[in-house]
Design a protein around this motif. Structure first.
Motif, mmCIF file in Angstrom:
data_model
loop_
_atom_site.group_PDB
_atom_site.id
_atom_site.type_symbol
_atom_site.label_atom_id
_atom_site.label_comp_id
_atom_site.label_asym_id
_atom_site.label_seq_id
_atom_site.Cartn_x
_atom_site.Cartn_y
_atom_site.Cartn_z
ATOM 1 N N ARG A 54 0.836 -1.214 0.000
ATOM 2 C CA ARG A 54 0.000 0.000 0.000
ATOM 3 C C ARG A 54 0.867 1.260 0.000
ATOM 4 N NH1 ARG A 54 -5.459 -0.418 2.510
ATOM 5 N NH2 ARG A 54 -4.864 1.409 3.738
ATOM 6 N N GLN B 88 0.187 -2.733 -6.866
ATOM 7 C CA GLN B 88 -1.200 -3.198 -6.853
ATOM 8 C C GLN B 88 -1.294 -4.717 -7.024
ATOM 9 O OE1 GLN B 88 -2.302 -0.447 -9.966
ATOM 10 N NE2 GLN B 88 -3.427 0.887 -8.547
ATOM 11 N N TYR C 54 -7.715 -4.125 -7.334
ATOM 12 C CA TYR C 54 -6.271 -3.922 -7.445
ATOM 13 C C TYR C 54 -5.749 -4.454 -8.781
ATOM 14 C CZ TYR C 54 -5.248 -2.529 -2.572
ATOM 15 O OH TYR C 54 -5.143 -1.861 -1.373
#
Length: 532
Positions: A114, A137, A183
Protein backbone atom coordinates in the motif's frame (compact mmCIF):
# COMPACT_ATOMS: atom_id res chain seq x y z
CA UNK A 1 17.19 -17.86 9.22
CA UNK A 2 15.82 -14.46 8.37
CA UNK A 3 16.03 -13.70 4.67
CA UNK A 4 14.87 -10.16 4.19
CA UNK A 5 16.13 -7.36 1.98
CA UNK A 6 15.19 -4.53 4.31
CA UNK A 7 16.04 -0.89 4.16
CA UNK A 8 18.95 -1.24 6.58
CA UNK A 9 20.39 -3.90 4.30
CA UNK A 10 20.03 -1.61 1.32
CA UNK A 11 21.81 1.11 3.18
CA UNK A 12 24.61 -1.27 4.06
CA UNK A 13 25.03 -2.07 0.38
CA UNK A 14 25.19 1.63 -0.45
CA UNK A 15 21.99 1.67 -2.46
CA UNK A 16 20.55 4.55 -0.48
CA UNK A 17 23.83 6.15 0.53
CA UNK A 18 24.00 9.95 0.43
CA UNK A 19 27.00 12.27 0.62
CA UNK A 20 28.14 13.36 4.07
CA UNK A 21 28.28 17.14 4.45
CA UNK A 22 30.45 18.59 7.26
CA UNK A 23 29.31 21.87 8.80
CA UNK A 24 30.07 23.78 11.97
CA UNK A 25 28.12 22.87 15.09
CA UNK A 26 24.92 24.73 15.64
CA UNK A 27 21.91 24.46 17.90
CA UNK A 28 20.06 22.62 15.13
CA UNK A 29 22.94 20.18 14.77
CA UNK A 30 22.99 19.51 18.51
CA UNK A 31 19.26 18.74 18.38
CA UNK A 32 20.05 15.95 15.96
CA UNK A 33 22.80 14.29 17.99
CA UNK A 34 20.61 11.36 19.03
CA UNK A 35 18.97 10.93 15.64
CA UNK A 36 19.47 7.53 13.99
CA UNK A 37 20.97 8.52 10.66
CA UNK A 38 20.66 4.94 9.35
CA UNK A 39 16.87 5.11 9.58
CA UNK A 40 15.65 6.98 6.49
CA UNK A 41 12.55 9.12 6.79
CA UNK A 42 11.49 8.35 3.26
CA UNK A 43 12.26 5.48 0.91
CA UNK A 44 11.58 5.21 -2.80
CA UNK A 45 8.82 2.83 -3.85
CA UNK A 46 11.16 0.53 -5.78
CA UNK A 47 13.17 -0.27 -2.64
CA UNK A 48 9.98 -1.02 -0.71
CA UNK A 49 8.86 -3.27 -3.55
CA UNK A 50 12.01 -5.38 -3.15
CA UNK A 51 11.06 -6.13 0.43
CA UNK A 52 7.43 -6.85 -0.46
CA UNK A 53 8.46 -9.39 -3.10
CA UNK A 54 11.02 -11.04 -0.83
CA UNK A 55 8.72 -11.35 2.17
CA UNK A 56 5.83 -12.54 0.02
CA UNK A 57 7.91 -15.32 -1.50
CA UNK A 58 9.95 -16.45 1.47
CA UNK A 59 7.68 -15.84 4.47
CA UNK A 60 4.16 -15.86 3.05
CA UNK A 61 4.14 -18.25 0.08
CA UNK A 62 7.01 -20.53 1.07
CA UNK A 63 6.85 -20.20 4.87
CA UNK A 64 4.65 -21.61 7.63
CA UNK A 65 1.50 -21.61 5.50
CA UNK A 66 3.03 -23.92 2.93
CA UNK A 67 4.85 -26.08 5.47
CA UNK A 68 1.74 -26.85 7.51
CA UNK A 69 -0.58 -27.04 4.51
CA UNK A 70 1.75 -29.51 2.79
CA UNK A 71 0.79 -31.90 5.61
CA UNK A 72 -2.92 -31.06 5.43
CA UNK A 73 -3.00 -31.93 1.71
CA UNK A 74 -0.66 -34.89 2.31
CA UNK A 75 2.21 -33.78 0.12
CA UNK A 76 4.35 -34.25 3.24
CA UNK A 77 3.83 -35.69 6.74
CA UNK A 78 4.51 -33.87 9.98
CA UNK A 79 6.73 -36.13 12.05
CA UNK A 80 8.16 -34.01 14.85
CA UNK A 81 7.08 -31.35 17.33
CA UNK A 82 4.49 -28.83 16.04
CA UNK A 83 4.22 -30.50 12.65
CA UNK A 84 3.58 -33.89 14.24
CA UNK A 85 0.92 -32.28 16.40
CA UNK A 86 -0.71 -30.84 13.28
CA UNK A 87 -0.46 -34.20 11.51
CA UNK A 88 -2.32 -35.84 14.42
CA UNK A 89 -4.87 -32.98 14.36
CA UNK A 90 -3.74 -31.84 17.79
CA UNK A 91 -4.24 -28.44 19.37
CA UNK A 92 -1.84 -26.62 17.02
CA UNK A 93 -4.39 -26.82 14.18
CA UNK A 94 -6.74 -24.44 16.01
CA UNK A 95 -4.21 -22.54 18.14
CA UNK A 96 -3.91 -18.80 17.53
CA UNK A 97 -0.15 -19.03 18.05
CA UNK A 98 0.44 -21.46 15.15
CA UNK A 99 0.24 -18.98 12.29
CA UNK A 100 0.76 -15.77 14.24
CA UNK A 101 4.11 -14.93 12.63
CA UNK A 102 2.82 -15.43 9.11
CA UNK A 103 -0.40 -13.57 9.94
CA UNK A 104 1.81 -10.61 10.84
CA UNK A 105 4.06 -11.06 7.80
CA UNK A 106 1.10 -10.88 5.42
CA UNK A 107 -0.10 -7.66 7.03
CA UNK A 108 3.41 -6.20 6.82
CA UNK A 109 3.50 -7.11 3.11
CA UNK A 110 0.10 -5.49 2.61
CA UNK A 111 1.17 -2.34 4.45
CA UNK A 112 4.29 -2.01 2.33
CA UNK A 113 2.46 -2.74 -0.94
CA UNK A 114 0.00 0.00 0.00
CA UNK A 115 2.96 2.34 0.59
CA UNK A 116 4.17 1.65 -2.96
CA UNK A 117 0.67 2.41 -4.24
CA UNK A 118 0.40 5.60 -2.18
CA UNK A 119 3.78 6.93 -3.32
CA UNK A 120 3.09 6.32 -7.01
CA UNK A 121 -0.57 7.36 -7.11
CA UNK A 122 -1.82 10.81 -8.08
CA UNK A 123 -0.55 13.30 -5.49
CA UNK A 124 2.09 10.93 -4.16
CA UNK A 125 5.82 11.59 -3.96
CA UNK A 126 6.46 9.57 -7.14
CA UNK A 127 3.41 10.40 -9.23
CA UNK A 128 4.02 9.29 -12.79
CA UNK A 129 5.58 5.92 -11.94
CA UNK A 130 2.56 4.04 -13.21
CA UNK A 131 4.34 0.75 -13.83
CA UNK A 132 5.70 0.70 -10.28
CA UNK A 133 2.19 1.57 -9.09
CA UNK A 134 0.86 -1.43 -11.00
CA UNK A 135 3.47 -3.71 -9.44
CA UNK A 136 2.43 -2.55 -5.98
CA UNK A 137 -1.20 -3.20 -6.85
CA UNK A 138 -0.42 -6.74 -8.01
CA UNK A 139 1.43 -7.48 -4.78
CA UNK A 140 -1.36 -5.98 -2.68
CA UNK A 141 -3.89 -8.17 -4.50
CA UNK A 142 -1.71 -11.24 -4.06
CA UNK A 143 -1.26 -10.82 -0.31
CA UNK A 144 -4.85 -9.80 0.35
CA UNK A 145 -6.08 -12.91 -1.48
CA UNK A 146 -3.62 -15.04 0.48
CA UNK A 147 -4.90 -13.53 3.73
CA UNK A 148 -8.60 -14.03 3.08
CA UNK A 149 -8.26 -17.43 1.35
CA UNK A 150 -6.73 -18.85 4.52
CA UNK A 151 -8.43 -16.88 7.29
CA UNK A 152 -11.74 -15.77 5.75
CA UNK A 153 -13.12 -12.45 7.01
CA UNK A 154 -10.24 -10.26 8.17
CA UNK A 155 -9.43 -6.66 9.13
CA UNK A 156 -8.47 -4.61 6.10
CA UNK A 157 -10.38 -1.39 5.39
CA UNK A 158 -9.67 -0.15 8.94
CA UNK A 159 -6.51 -2.18 9.41
CA UNK A 160 -3.84 0.39 8.57
CA UNK A 161 -4.83 3.34 10.76
CA UNK A 162 -3.30 2.44 14.15
CA UNK A 163 -3.45 5.98 15.55
CA UNK A 164 -7.10 6.39 14.57
CA UNK A 165 -8.55 2.89 14.90
CA UNK A 166 -7.08 0.67 17.59
CA UNK A 167 -9.43 -2.24 16.94
CA UNK A 168 -10.21 -2.57 13.22
CA UNK A 169 -13.35 -4.47 12.30
CA UNK A 170 -13.33 -7.56 10.11
CA UNK A 171 -14.30 -7.10 6.46
CA UNK A 172 -16.36 -9.80 4.79
CA UNK A 173 -14.48 -12.06 2.40
CA UNK A 174 -16.80 -11.05 -0.42
CA UNK A 175 -15.74 -7.42 0.06
CA UNK A 176 -12.08 -8.36 0.34
CA UNK A 177 -12.24 -10.17 -2.99
CA UNK A 178 -13.82 -7.12 -4.59
CA UNK A 179 -10.72 -5.23 -3.46
CA UNK A 180 -8.42 -7.98 -4.78
CA UNK A 181 -9.98 -7.71 -8.22
CA UNK A 182 -10.03 -3.91 -8.08
CA UNK A 183 -6.27 -3.92 -7.45
CA UNK A 184 -5.65 -6.26 -10.38
CA UNK A 185 -7.93 -4.33 -12.73
CA UNK A 186 -6.12 -1.10 -11.84
CA UNK A 187 -2.73 -2.78 -12.30
CA UNK A 188 -3.72 -3.99 -15.77
CA UNK A 189 -4.44 -0.37 -16.70
CA UNK A 190 -1.35 1.12 -15.05
CA UNK A 191 1.43 -1.29 -15.98
CA UNK A 192 1.55 -0.43 -19.72
CA UNK A 193 1.90 3.31 -18.94
CA UNK A 194 5.52 3.02 -17.81
CA UNK A 195 7.43 5.13 -15.27
CA UNK A 196 8.12 8.84 -15.83
CA UNK A 197 9.04 10.15 -12.37
CA UNK A 198 12.63 11.27 -11.85
CA UNK A 199 13.27 8.45 -9.38
CA UNK A 200 13.32 6.09 -12.34
CA UNK A 201 11.90 2.65 -12.93
CA UNK A 202 12.20 -0.36 -10.64
CA UNK A 203 14.91 -2.16 -12.61
CA UNK A 204 16.94 -4.65 -10.60
CA UNK A 205 14.99 -3.93 -7.40
CA UNK A 206 12.29 -6.12 -8.91
CA UNK A 207 13.37 -9.64 -7.91
CA UNK A 208 10.73 -11.32 -10.07
CA UNK A 209 10.99 -9.71 -13.51
CA UNK A 210 13.80 -7.10 -13.30
CA UNK A 211 11.37 -4.27 -13.92
CA UNK A 212 9.71 -5.76 -17.01
CA UNK A 213 6.21 -4.28 -16.88
CA UNK A 214 4.96 -6.60 -19.63
CA UNK A 215 5.80 -9.59 -17.44
CA UNK A 216 3.94 -8.03 -14.52
CA UNK A 217 0.96 -7.52 -16.81
CA UNK A 218 0.98 -11.24 -17.60
CA UNK A 219 1.27 -11.95 -13.89
CA UNK A 220 -1.81 -9.82 -13.21
CA UNK A 221 -3.83 -11.62 -15.89
CA UNK A 222 -2.74 -14.98 -14.49
CA UNK A 223 -3.93 -14.00 -11.02
CA UNK A 224 -7.25 -12.88 -12.48
CA UNK A 225 -7.59 -16.41 -13.87
CA UNK A 226 -6.68 -18.01 -10.52
CA UNK A 227 -9.19 -15.92 -8.57
CA UNK A 228 -11.99 -16.23 -11.12
CA UNK A 229 -11.77 -20.00 -10.68
CA UNK A 230 -11.52 -19.59 -6.90
CA UNK A 231 -14.83 -17.70 -6.79
CA UNK A 232 -16.68 -20.01 -9.18
CA UNK A 233 -19.08 -21.41 -6.58
CA UNK A 234 -20.25 -17.94 -5.52
CA UNK A 235 -20.36 -16.51 -9.06
CA UNK A 236 -23.79 -16.09 -10.67
CA UNK A 237 -22.69 -16.38 -14.31
CA UNK A 238 -20.40 -19.39 -14.20
CA UNK A 239 -20.09 -19.63 -17.98
CA UNK A 240 -18.78 -16.06 -18.17
CA UNK A 241 -16.39 -16.73 -15.29
CA UNK A 242 -14.98 -19.86 -16.93
CA UNK A 243 -14.53 -18.05 -20.22
CA UNK A 244 -12.76 -15.29 -18.29
CA UNK A 245 -10.38 -17.89 -16.83
CA UNK A 246 -9.44 -19.01 -20.33
CA UNK A 247 -9.12 -15.44 -21.61
CA UNK A 248 -6.83 -14.39 -18.77
CA UNK A 249 -4.68 -17.51 -19.07
CA UNK A 250 -4.22 -16.76 -22.76
CA UNK A 251 -3.01 -13.27 -21.83
CA UNK A 252 -0.61 -14.59 -19.21
CA UNK A 253 2.65 -16.57 -19.34
CA UNK A 254 3.37 -18.28 -22.66
CA UNK A 255 5.96 -20.70 -21.23
CA UNK A 256 7.75 -21.62 -18.01
CA UNK A 257 10.53 -19.08 -18.57
CA UNK A 258 8.00 -16.29 -18.02
CA UNK A 259 6.40 -17.52 -14.78
CA UNK A 260 6.44 -15.57 -11.50
CA UNK A 261 9.08 -17.40 -9.52
CA UNK A 262 11.40 -16.09 -6.84
CA UNK A 263 14.78 -17.52 -7.81
CA UNK A 264 17.03 -15.72 -5.32
CA UNK A 265 18.10 -18.60 -3.09
CA UNK A 266 21.74 -19.53 -2.53
CA UNK A 267 24.14 -20.98 0.02
CA UNK A 268 23.02 -18.49 2.66
CA UNK A 269 19.59 -17.43 1.40
CA UNK A 270 17.73 -20.72 1.68
CA UNK A 271 14.62 -22.10 0.03
CA UNK A 272 12.13 -21.99 2.95
CA UNK A 273 11.16 -25.69 2.77
CA UNK A 274 14.84 -26.64 2.94
CA UNK A 275 15.43 -24.09 5.68
CA UNK A 276 12.68 -25.61 7.81
CA UNK A 277 13.72 -29.23 7.32
CA UNK A 278 17.44 -28.66 7.70
CA UNK A 279 16.95 -26.82 10.99
CA UNK A 280 13.91 -28.70 12.38
CA UNK A 281 13.77 -32.12 10.68
CA UNK A 282 9.99 -32.10 11.10
CA UNK A 283 8.77 -33.63 7.82
CA UNK A 284 8.68 -37.15 6.40
CA UNK A 285 7.53 -38.77 3.15
CA UNK A 286 3.78 -39.16 2.72
CA UNK A 287 2.45 -42.64 1.97
CA UNK A 288 -0.68 -41.04 0.53
CA UNK A 289 1.11 -39.27 -2.31
CA UNK A 290 3.47 -42.18 -2.92
CA UNK A 291 0.43 -44.42 -3.43
CA UNK A 292 -0.98 -41.99 -5.99
CA UNK A 293 2.31 -42.01 -7.89
CA UNK A 294 2.48 -45.81 -7.75
CA UNK A 295 -1.10 -46.13 -8.98
CA UNK A 296 -0.31 -44.06 -12.06
CA UNK A 297 3.14 -45.61 -12.64
CA UNK A 298 4.29 -42.01 -12.51
CA UNK A 299 8.01 -41.63 -13.33
CA UNK A 300 8.34 -39.01 -10.59
CA UNK A 301 8.05 -41.87 -8.10
CA UNK A 302 11.70 -42.81 -8.70
CA UNK A 303 12.87 -39.22 -8.31
CA UNK A 304 10.94 -37.79 -5.39
CA UNK A 305 11.97 -39.80 -2.32
CA UNK A 306 15.15 -40.10 -0.23
CA UNK A 307 16.28 -42.53 2.46
CA UNK A 308 17.04 -41.37 6.04
CA UNK A 309 20.64 -40.23 6.54
CA UNK A 310 23.13 -43.03 7.14
CA UNK A 311 26.83 -42.81 7.92
CA UNK A 312 29.00 -44.81 5.50
CA UNK A 313 32.77 -44.64 6.03
CA UNK A 314 32.26 -41.56 8.20
CA UNK A 315 30.33 -39.79 5.43
CA UNK A 316 26.63 -39.05 5.82
CA UNK A 317 24.72 -40.43 2.85
CA UNK A 318 21.18 -39.89 1.71
CA UNK A 319 20.17 -42.32 -1.03
CA UNK A 320 17.49 -41.70 -3.61
CA UNK A 321 14.88 -44.48 -3.51
CA UNK A 322 14.27 -45.52 -7.11
CA UNK A 323 12.41 -48.78 -6.53
CA UNK A 324 9.61 -47.76 -4.18
CA UNK A 325 6.96 -49.65 -6.12
CA UNK A 326 8.76 -53.00 -5.79
CA UNK A 327 10.93 -52.67 -2.68
CA UNK A 328 8.73 -53.55 0.30
CA UNK A 329 11.29 -52.42 2.88
CA UNK A 330 11.51 -49.01 1.24
CA UNK A 331 7.73 -48.75 0.87
CA UNK A 332 7.29 -49.62 4.55
CA UNK A 333 9.59 -46.71 5.39
CA UNK A 334 6.97 -44.24 4.21
CA UNK A 335 5.10 -42.48 7.01
CA UNK A 336 1.40 -43.38 7.27
CA UNK A 337 -0.69 -40.23 7.21
CA UNK A 338 -2.12 -39.40 10.62
CA UNK A 339 -0.77 -42.63 12.15
CA UNK A 340 2.96 -42.00 12.15
CA UNK A 341 5.27 -41.95 15.15
CA UNK A 342 6.80 -38.74 16.44
CA UNK A 343 10.34 -39.58 15.43
CA UNK A 344 13.19 -38.17 13.36
CA UNK A 345 15.44 -39.92 10.83
CA UNK A 346 13.28 -43.04 10.64
CA UNK A 347 11.06 -42.49 7.62
CA UNK A 348 11.87 -41.62 4.04
CA UNK A 349 11.62 -37.95 3.14
CA UNK A 350 10.71 -36.25 -0.10
CA UNK A 351 13.68 -35.22 -2.20
CA UNK A 352 12.30 -31.69 -2.15
CA UNK A 353 13.16 -31.01 1.48
CA UNK A 354 16.80 -30.88 0.32
CA UNK A 355 16.15 -28.50 -2.60
CA UNK A 356 18.20 -25.69 -1.10
CA UNK A 357 18.14 -23.33 -4.08
CA UNK A 358 14.85 -24.29 -5.78
CA UNK A 359 12.73 -21.20 -6.63
CA UNK A 360 9.44 -20.38 -4.91
CA UNK A 361 6.55 -20.14 -7.36
CA UNK A 362 4.20 -17.21 -6.88
CA UNK A 363 2.37 -18.26 -10.05
CA UNK A 364 3.63 -21.07 -12.26
CA UNK A 365 3.06 -21.73 -15.93
CA UNK A 366 1.75 -25.22 -15.15
CA UNK A 367 -0.86 -23.78 -12.75
CA UNK A 368 -2.23 -21.62 -15.56
CA UNK A 369 -2.51 -24.59 -17.91
CA UNK A 370 -4.33 -26.65 -15.29
CA UNK A 371 -6.74 -23.75 -14.76
CA UNK A 372 -7.38 -23.53 -18.49
CA UNK A 373 -7.91 -27.29 -18.83
CA UNK A 374 -10.37 -27.29 -15.93
CA UNK A 375 -12.26 -24.30 -17.31
CA UNK A 376 -12.52 -25.88 -20.76
CA UNK A 377 -13.77 -29.14 -19.26
CA UNK A 378 -16.39 -27.40 -17.11
CA UNK A 379 -17.60 -25.57 -20.23
CA UNK A 380 -18.09 -28.94 -21.94
CA UNK A 381 -15.46 -28.41 -24.60
CA UNK A 382 -14.21 -31.42 -26.54
CA UNK A 383 -11.61 -33.59 -24.82
CA UNK A 384 -9.57 -33.54 -28.03
CA UNK A 385 -9.11 -29.79 -27.51
CA UNK A 386 -8.35 -30.10 -23.79
CA UNK A 387 -5.88 -32.99 -24.06
CA UNK A 388 -2.93 -30.99 -25.47
CA UNK A 389 -3.43 -28.32 -22.78
CA UNK A 390 -3.31 -31.01 -20.09
CA UNK A 391 -0.27 -32.63 -21.68
CA UNK A 392 1.58 -29.30 -21.70
CA UNK A 393 0.59 -28.77 -18.06
CA UNK A 394 1.90 -32.19 -17.02
CA UNK A 395 5.08 -31.65 -19.01
CA UNK A 396 5.76 -28.25 -17.44
CA UNK A 397 4.97 -29.63 -13.98
CA UNK A 398 7.37 -32.56 -14.29
CA UNK A 399 10.12 -30.28 -15.56
CA UNK A 400 9.55 -27.96 -12.59
CA UNK A 401 9.76 -31.00 -10.30
CA UNK A 402 12.99 -32.08 -11.99
CA UNK A 403 14.50 -28.63 -11.43
CA UNK A 404 13.84 -29.01 -7.72
CA UNK A 405 15.11 -32.60 -7.61
CA UNK A 406 18.36 -31.55 -9.26
CA UNK A 407 18.63 -28.60 -6.85
CA UNK A 408 18.59 -31.16 -4.04
CA UNK A 409 21.49 -33.13 -5.54
CA UNK A 410 23.44 -29.89 -5.94
CA UNK A 411 22.53 -28.46 -2.50
CA UNK A 412 25.76 -26.86 -1.20
CA UNK A 413 24.91 -27.22 2.50
CA UNK A 414 23.98 -30.89 2.12
CA UNK A 415 27.10 -31.64 0.10
CA UNK A 416 29.24 -29.93 2.71
CA UNK A 417 27.86 -32.38 5.28
CA UNK A 418 27.68 -35.56 3.22
CA UNK A 419 26.27 -36.70 -0.08
CA UNK A 420 22.92 -37.45 -1.71
CA UNK A 421 23.33 -40.49 -3.95
CA UNK A 422 21.31 -40.24 -7.14
CA UNK A 423 20.06 -43.65 -8.32
CA UNK A 424 17.77 -42.71 -11.20
CA UNK A 425 18.22 -40.81 -14.44
CA UNK A 426 16.77 -37.39 -15.20
CA UNK A 427 13.31 -37.55 -16.75
CA UNK A 428 13.36 -36.74 -20.47
CA UNK A 429 10.73 -35.40 -22.84
CA UNK A 430 10.32 -38.97 -24.13
CA UNK A 431 9.70 -40.26 -20.58
CA UNK A 432 7.07 -37.60 -20.01
CA UNK A 433 5.38 -38.20 -23.36
CA UNK A 434 5.24 -41.96 -22.78
CA UNK A 435 3.82 -41.45 -19.29
CA UNK A 436 1.10 -39.16 -20.58
CA UNK A 437 0.08 -41.45 -23.44
CA UNK A 438 0.16 -44.67 -21.44
CA UNK A 439 -1.09 -43.62 -18.01
CA UNK A 440 -2.62 -40.15 -17.96
CA UNK A 441 -4.61 -40.19 -21.19
CA UNK A 442 -6.77 -43.25 -20.31
CA UNK A 443 -7.60 -41.79 -16.88
CA UNK A 444 -8.41 -38.44 -18.48
CA UNK A 445 -10.73 -40.14 -20.97
CA UNK A 446 -12.52 -42.00 -18.16
CA UNK A 447 -12.99 -39.00 -15.83
CA UNK A 448 -11.56 -35.76 -17.25
CA UNK A 449 -12.09 -33.41 -14.30
CA UNK A 450 -10.78 -35.91 -11.78
CA UNK A 451 -7.58 -36.52 -13.72
CA UNK A 452 -7.00 -32.80 -14.29
CA UNK A 453 -7.34 -32.33 -10.52
CA UNK A 454 -5.07 -35.25 -9.65
CA UNK A 455 -2.36 -34.17 -12.08
CA UNK A 456 -2.52 -30.67 -10.61
CA UNK A 457 -2.22 -32.23 -7.13
CA UNK A 458 0.91 -34.14 -8.17
CA UNK A 459 2.29 -31.03 -9.89
CA UNK A 460 2.04 -28.96 -6.71
CA UNK A 461 4.05 -31.51 -4.68
CA UNK A 462 7.54 -30.07 -4.46
CA UNK A 463 9.82 -27.34 -3.18
CA UNK A 464 8.02 -24.50 -4.96
CA UNK A 465 5.56 -23.49 -2.23
CA UNK A 466 2.46 -24.63 -4.13
CA UNK A 467 0.86 -26.77 -1.41
CA UNK A 468 -1.06 -23.69 -0.24
CA UNK A 469 -2.73 -23.37 -3.63
CA UNK A 470 -3.58 -27.07 -3.55
CA UNK A 471 -5.20 -26.54 -0.14
CA UNK A 472 -7.34 -23.82 -1.73
CA UNK A 473 -8.23 -26.10 -4.65
CA UNK A 474 -9.16 -29.06 -2.45
CA UNK A 475 -11.49 -26.85 -0.41
CA UNK A 476 -12.96 -25.41 -3.61
CA UNK A 477 -13.61 -28.84 -5.09
CA UNK A 478 -15.02 -30.21 -1.82
CA UNK A 479 -17.43 -27.28 -1.68
CA UNK A 480 -18.83 -28.49 -5.02
CA UNK A 481 -19.13 -32.05 -3.71
CA UNK A 482 -16.14 -33.06 -5.86
CA UNK A 483 -13.86 -35.31 -3.83
CA UNK A 484 -11.24 -35.58 -6.54
CA UNK A 485 -8.27 -35.99 -4.18
CA UNK A 486 -8.40 -38.97 -1.84
CA UNK A 487 -6.89 -37.94 1.49
CA UNK A 488 -5.87 -40.70 3.91
CA UNK A 489 -5.44 -38.92 7.24
CA UNK A 490 -8.26 -40.23 9.49
CA UNK A 491 -8.42 -36.94 11.38
CA UNK A 492 -10.72 -34.05 10.55
CA UNK A 493 -9.66 -31.92 7.59
CA UNK A 494 -9.11 -28.26 8.61
CA UNK A 495 -11.33 -25.97 6.56
CA UNK A 496 -9.37 -22.79 7.32
CA UNK A 497 -6.56 -21.42 9.49
CA UNK A 498 -6.96 -19.76 12.92
CA UNK A 499 -6.35 -16.04 13.33
CA UNK A 500 -3.00 -14.94 14.78
CA UNK A 501 -2.83 -14.34 18.51
CA UNK A 502 -1.44 -10.83 18.10
CA UNK A 503 -5.04 -9.95 17.28
CA UNK A 504 -7.04 -12.62 19.11
CA UNK A 505 -5.60 -11.21 22.35
CA UNK A 506 -5.97 -7.50 21.56
CA UNK A 507 -8.79 -6.93 19.05
CA UNK A 508 -12.29 -7.76 20.38
CA UNK A 509 -13.61 -8.26 16.84
CA UNK A 510 -10.97 -10.87 16.00
CA UNK A 511 -11.27 -12.41 19.45
CA UNK A 512 -15.02 -12.90 18.99
CA UNK A 513 -14.53 -14.41 15.53
CA UNK A 514 -11.86 -16.77 16.86
CA UNK A 515 -13.71 -18.02 19.95
CA UNK A 516 -12.00 -21.26 20.99
CA UNK A 517 -10.61 -21.86 17.51
CA UNK A 518 -12.63 -25.00 16.77
CA UNK A 519 -14.45 -23.23 13.94
CA UNK A 520 -11.46 -24.17 11.75
CA UNK A 521 -12.99 -27.66 11.49
CA UNK A 522 -16.62 -26.65 10.93
CA UNK A 523 -16.88 -23.38 8.99
CA UNK A 524 -15.97 -23.01 5.34
CA UNK A 525 -14.78 -19.68 4.02
CA UNK A 526 -17.31 -17.73 1.97
CA UNK A 527 -16.09 -18.81 -1.48
CA UNK A 528 -16.37 -22.45 -0.36
CA UNK A 529 -19.99 -22.06 0.76
CA UNK A 530 -19.51 -20.58 4.23
CA UNK A 531 -20.53 -17.22 5.63
CA UNK A 532 -17.21 -15.75 6.78
Amino acid sequence: MKFKLNIVGLLAMGVLATPVVFTSCSEDAMDNVNENVDKPKDVQAKFILTDVITRTAFSNVGGDFNTYLSTYVEHEIGTHNQLWNAEQRGNSVAAASTFNNTWGNVYTSLRDARLVIEKCSEGGAQTGNYATLGMGQVMAAYNLALLTDLFGDAPYSEGFKPLEIRNPKLDKQEELYKQVNAYLDAAILNLPKGDSHGSGSVGGQDLLFSGNAASWLKFAHGLKARYAMRLLKVTTDKTAALNAVIDHVDKSFANASEEAKFAQYSTSNLNPLFDFQWSRDGLAASKSIADKLIERKDPRLNRNFISPPKAINRVTNWIQVADLATNKAAYDSLAVNGKNEQVQNKYLTSTFVYSQTAPTQLLSYHELLFLKAEAMQRLGQATVAIEPILKNAVTAAIKNSENSVNAAFAAPTVNANGKIVETSADLTDANISDYFATNVKPLFAANPLKEIANQKYLAFFGASGESTEMYNDIRRWKANGENFIELKNPGKFPLRLPYGNDDTTTNPYVQAAYGNGQYVYTENVWWAGGTR
